[in-house]
Design a protein around this motif. Structure first.
Motif, PDB file in Angstrom:
ATOM      1  N   ARG A 277       0.913  -1.204  -0.042  1.00 58.59           N
ATOM      2  CA  ARG A 277      -0.050   0.141   0.002  1.00 58.59           C
ATOM      3  C   ARG A 277       0.728   1.198  -0.023  1.00 58.59           C
ATOM      4  N   ILE A 278       1.823   1.205   0.935  1.00 54.41           N
ATOM      5  CA  ILE A 278       2.889   2.581   0.914  1.00 54.41           C
ATOM      6  C   ILE A 278       3.465   2.761  -0.344  1.00 54.41           C
ATOM      7  N   ILE A 279       3.889   1.457  -1.124  1.00 53.02           N
ATOM      8  CA  ILE A 279       4.746   1.978  -2.426  1.00 53.02           C
ATOM      9  C   ILE A 279       3.697   2.144  -3.287  1.00 53.02           C
ATOM     10  N   LEU A 280       2.733   1.538  -3.639  1.00 57.46           N
ATOM     11  CA  LEU A 280       1.717   1.944  -4.595  1.00 57.46           C
ATOM     12  C   LEU A 280       1.421   3.243  -4.486  1.00 57.46           C
ATOM     13  N   SER A 281       0.712   3.745  -3.372  1.00 56.82           N
ATOM     14  CA  SER A 281       0.290   5.007  -3.121  1.00 56.82           C
ATOM     15  C   SER A 281       1.480   5.900  -3.227  1.00 56.82           C
ATOM     16  N   GLY A 282       2.661   5.795  -2.774  1.00 57.19           N
ATOM     17  CA  GLY A 282       3.677   6.555  -2.779  1.00 57.19           C
ATOM     18  C   GLY A 282       4.058   6.774  -3.978  1.00 57.19           C
ATOM     19  N   VAL A 283       4.250   5.725  -5.042  1.00 55.29           N
ATOM     20  CA  VAL A 283       4.389   6.136  -6.375  1.00 55.29           C
ATOM     21  C   VAL A 283       3.468   7.051  -7.057  1.00 55.29           C
ATOM     22  N   VAL A 284       2.046   6.766  -6.909  1.00 50.31           N
ATOM     23  CA  VAL A 284       1.149   7.925  -7.423  1.00 50.31           C
ATOM     24  C   VAL A 284       1.521   9.007  -6.941  1.00 50.31           C
ATOM     25  N   ALA A 285       1.742   9.206  -5.471  1.00 43.64           N
ATOM     26  CA  ALA A 285       2.036  10.558  -4.911  1.00 43.64           C
ATOM     27  C   ALA A 285       3.231  11.151  -5.617  1.00 43.64           C
ATOM     28  N   GLY A 286       4.493  10.330  -5.998  1.00 46.65           N
ATOM     29  CA  GLY A 286       5.338  10.882  -6.386  1.00 46.65           C
ATOM     30  C   GLY A 286       5.431  11.387  -8.005  1.00 46.65           C
ATOM     31  N   ILE A 287       4.153  10.674  -8.675  1.00 43.59           N
ATOM     32  CA  ILE A 287       4.138  10.940 -10.131  1.00 43.59           C
ATOM     33  C   ILE A 287       3.428  12.336 -10.047  1.00 43.59           C
ATOM     34  N   VAL A 288       2.384  12.506  -9.257  1.00 43.37           N
ATOM     35  CA  VAL A 288       1.633  13.595  -8.911  1.00 43.37           C
ATOM     36  C   VAL A 288       2.279  14.887  -8.741  1.00 43.37           C
ATOM     37  N   TRP A 289       3.347  14.682  -7.566  1.00 39.79           N
ATOM     38  CA  TRP A 289       4.464  15.701  -7.298  1.00 39.79           C
ATOM     39  C   TRP A 289       5.336  16.022  -8.434  1.00 39.79           C
ATOM     40  N   PHE A 290       5.797  15.074  -9.271  1.00 39.00           N
ATOM     41  CA  PHE A 290       6.698  15.251 -10.444  1.00 39.00           C
ATOM     42  C   PHE A 290       5.883  16.160 -11.419  1.00 39.00           C
ATOM     43  N   LEU A 291       4.759  15.642 -11.959  1.00 41.70           N
ATOM     44  CA  LEU A 291       3.927  16.484 -12.845  1.00 41.70           C
ATOM     45  C   LEU A 291       3.533  18.038 -12.346  1.00 41.70           C
ATOM     46  N   LEU A 292       3.197  17.997 -11.417  1.00 39.96           N
ATOM     47  CA  LEU A 292       2.843  19.492 -10.634  1.00 39.96           C
ATOM     48  C   LEU A 292       4.142  20.361 -10.537  1.00 39.96           C
ATOM     49  N   CYS A 293       5.161  19.671 -10.182  1.00 35.69           N
ATOM     50  CA  CYS A 293       6.173  20.678  -9.814  1.00 35.69           C
ATOM     51  C   CYS A 293       6.825  20.913 -11.219  1.00 35.69           C
ATOM     52  N   ALA A 294       6.601  19.864 -12.232  1.00 33.56           N
ATOM     53  CA  ALA A 294       7.150  20.299 -13.469  1.00 33.56           C
ATOM     54  C   ALA A 294       6.452  21.535 -14.113  1.00 33.56           C
ATOM     55  N   ALA A 295       5.150  21.275 -14.009  1.00 32.34           N
ATOM     56  CA  ALA A 295       4.199  22.385 -14.707  1.00 32.34           C
ATOM     57  C   ALA A 295       4.400  23.623 -13.881  1.00 32.34           C
ATOM     58  N   ILE A 296       4.589  23.717 -12.464  1.00 26.38           N
ATOM     59  CA  ILE A 296       4.667  25.040 -11.838  1.00 26.38           C
ATOM     60  C   ILE A 296       6.003  25.680 -12.115  1.00 26.38           C
ATOM     61  N   LEU A 297       7.200  24.744 -12.267  1.00 25.86           N
ATOM     62  CA  LEU A 297       8.430  25.525 -12.656  1.00 25.86           C
ATOM     63  C   LEU A 297       8.282  26.014 -14.211  1.00 25.86           C
ATOM     64  N   PHE A 298       7.694  25.499 -15.030  1.00 29.04           N
ATOM     65  CA  PHE A 298       7.536  25.735 -16.312  1.00 29.04           C
ATOM     66  C   PHE A 298       7.177  27.181 -16.426  1.00 29.04           C
ATOM     67  N   LEU A 299       5.759  27.002 -15.577  1.00 28.27           N
ATOM     68  CA  LEU A 299       4.731  28.056 -15.750  1.00 28.27           C
ATOM     69  C   LEU A 299       5.011  29.453 -14.800  1.00 28.27           C
ATOM     70  N   PHE A 300       5.554  29.196 -13.692  1.00 28.61           N
ATOM     71  CA  PHE A 300       5.922  30.385 -12.642  1.00 28.61           C
ATOM     72  C   PHE A 300       7.367  30.730 -12.222  1.00 28.61           C
ATOM     73  N   ALA A 301       8.280  29.738 -12.772  1.00 28.10           N
ATOM     74  CA  ALA A 301       9.807  29.940 -12.177  1.00 28.10           C
ATOM     75  C   ALA A 301      10.775  29.757 -13.192  1.00 28.10           C
ATOM     76  N   GLN A 302      10.499  30.436 -14.441  1.00 25.15           N
ATOM     77  CA  GLN A 302      11.696  30.437 -15.512  1.00 25.15           C
ATOM     78  C   GLN A 302      12.673  31.162 -14.953  1.00 25.15           C
ATOM     79  N   ASP A 303      12.581  32.123 -14.328  1.00 22.62           N
ATOM     80  CA  ASP A 303      13.893  32.771 -13.685  1.00 22.62           C
ATOM     81  C   ASP A 303      14.731  31.743 -12.978  1.00 22.62           C
ATOM     82  N   PHE A 304      14.019  30.959 -12.011  1.00 20.04           N
ATOM     83  CA  PHE A 304      14.648  30.136 -11.224  1.00 20.04           C
ATOM     84  C   PHE A 304      15.371  28.964 -12.188  1.00 20.04           C
TER      85      PHE A 304
END
Length: 137
Positions: free
Chosen positions: A8-35
């Protein structure tokens, strides 16, 4: 840990990690080009690549769901506990990342937007992961 359901921990953690990765990629692309530009200009070595960061994000998601499962008996399973785990995840990640600004690799003024917006990503990823955690038998 007796009674820990690692599947349960690994499966839900993989899902959480994928969501984190996608959200952070979008956030960095949209709001943090200077970063992103400041990181590319100061790196003394070639970057490791997307697969490396994706693997780290999956591991962070698994850690966050382990934390969720550890604190759920005390705080109760649900959105509040998932949000607590998300804030803890963001805190650890942000403190670790803040070292790079403190060492001068990244200008301080460009870290505020990614710092604030990734809080939303960590809490959202934890909420999604906790939902999966509760659904996995």
């Amino acid at each position: 840990m007796h009674g820990t359901n690692w599947l349960r921990i690994i499966l839900s953690g993989v899902v959480a990690g994928i969501v984190w990765f996608l959200l952070c990629a979008a956030i960095l692309f949209l709001f943090a080009q200077d970063f992103l530009a400041s990181l590319q200009g100061t790196a003394p070595h070639p970057p490791m690549g997307g697969a490396f960061f994706f693997a780290l994000d999956l591991m962070m998601g698994i850690w966050a769901m382990w934390l969720y499962s550890a604190i759920a008996p005390r705080y109760g399973a649900g959105a509040k506990t998932a949000a607590i785990a998300g804030v803890a995840w963001w805190t650890i990640k942000s403190l670790q990342s803040a070292k790079w600004a403190g060492l001068g690799f990244v200008p301080r003024e460009v870290v505020l937007v990614p710092l604030a917006t990734t809080l939303i990503a960590a809490v959202t990823a934890s909420l999604v992961g906790a939902w999966v955690y509760r659904k996995v038998v």
